[in-house]
Design a protein around this motif. Structure first.
Motif, short mmCIF file in Angstrom:
data_model
loop_
_atom_site.label_atom_id
_atom_site.label_comp_id
_atom_site.label_asym_id
_atom_site.label_seq_id
_atom_site.Cartn_x
_atom_site.Cartn_y
_atom_site.Cartn_z
N THR A 8 121.71 1.29 123.32
CA THR A 8 120.86 2.35 123.84
C THR A 8 121.64 3.66 123.90
N ASP A 55 113.06 7.77 127.45
CA ASP A 55 112.36 8.49 126.37
C ASP A 55 111.51 9.63 126.92
N ARG A 57 110.18 10.00 129.83
CA ARG A 57 109.19 9.67 130.87
C ARG A 57 109.91 9.23 132.13
N ARG A 72 116.26 3.07 123.01
CA ARG A 72 115.63 4.17 123.77
C ARG A 72 116.68 5.15 124.26
N GLU A 73 116.19 6.26 124.83
CA GLU A 73 117.09 7.26 125.40
C GLU A 73 116.88 7.31 126.91
#
Ligand code: FES
Ligand code: FES
Length: 158
Positions: A8, A55, A57, A72-73
């Motif tokens: 990740t 991501d 959010r 994901r980030e």
């Protein structure tokens, strides 16, 4: 139980870790990666102390599995300051004394940053509504709201 290898991005850095399938992202951050800024208040999605960005959010890390971070980030409170330079929200929390025990503070900061990125000029009502999912048991909310509004003004003025 088998450990899963997960790759990740956290605060801009590529990160790999092993975790069990049922382990939460919050536990991975804190116990496996040493990123203890995100706090565990309730472990049930009710307090916001574990707030991180996934991501782009805002999510409760206690409700996300570590394995879901694959590809994901993630942004955590550890990535908020720019080296030694605090983010304006952090500075305003200090100036307004918007914290006491500090357990809720990383979650408030992450959530407030997400708000100001979407709405740089929120009304007081909008700030209170946005932060309704973040609970504080000792500061009271007024200083926190003032700090967020003050930071918004400073960021807008550049
Ligand atoms: S610890 Fe995640 S919402 Fe409370
Ligand atoms: S400062 Fe203690 S819970 Fe908010």
């Amino acid at each position: 139980m088998a450990n899963y290898h997960t790759t990740t991005t956290i605060n801009g850095d590529a990160v790999e870790f092993l975790c069990e399938p049922q382990e939460t992202l919050l536990d991975v951050l804190r116990d496996r990666l040493g990123l203890t800024g995100s706090k565990e208040g309730c472990a049930s999605g009710d307090c916001g102390a574990c707030s991180v960005m996934l991501d782009g959010r805002l999510v409760c890390a206690c409700l996300v599995r570590g394995v879901e971070a694959e590809g994901r980030e993630i942004e955590t409170i550890e990535g908020m300051a720019d080296g030694e330079r605090l983010h304006p929200l952090q500075t305003k929390f200090l100036e307004h004394a918007a914290l006491q025990c500090g357990i809720c503070t990383p979650g408030f900061l992450i959530a407030a940053k997400a708000l100001l990125e979407r709405n740089p000029d929120p009304s007081e009502t909008e700030v209170r509504y946005w932060l309704a999912g973040n609970l504080c048991r000792c500061t009271g909310y007024d200083k926190i709201i003032r700090a967020v509004l003050d930071a918004a003004t400073e960021i807008r003025q550049g």
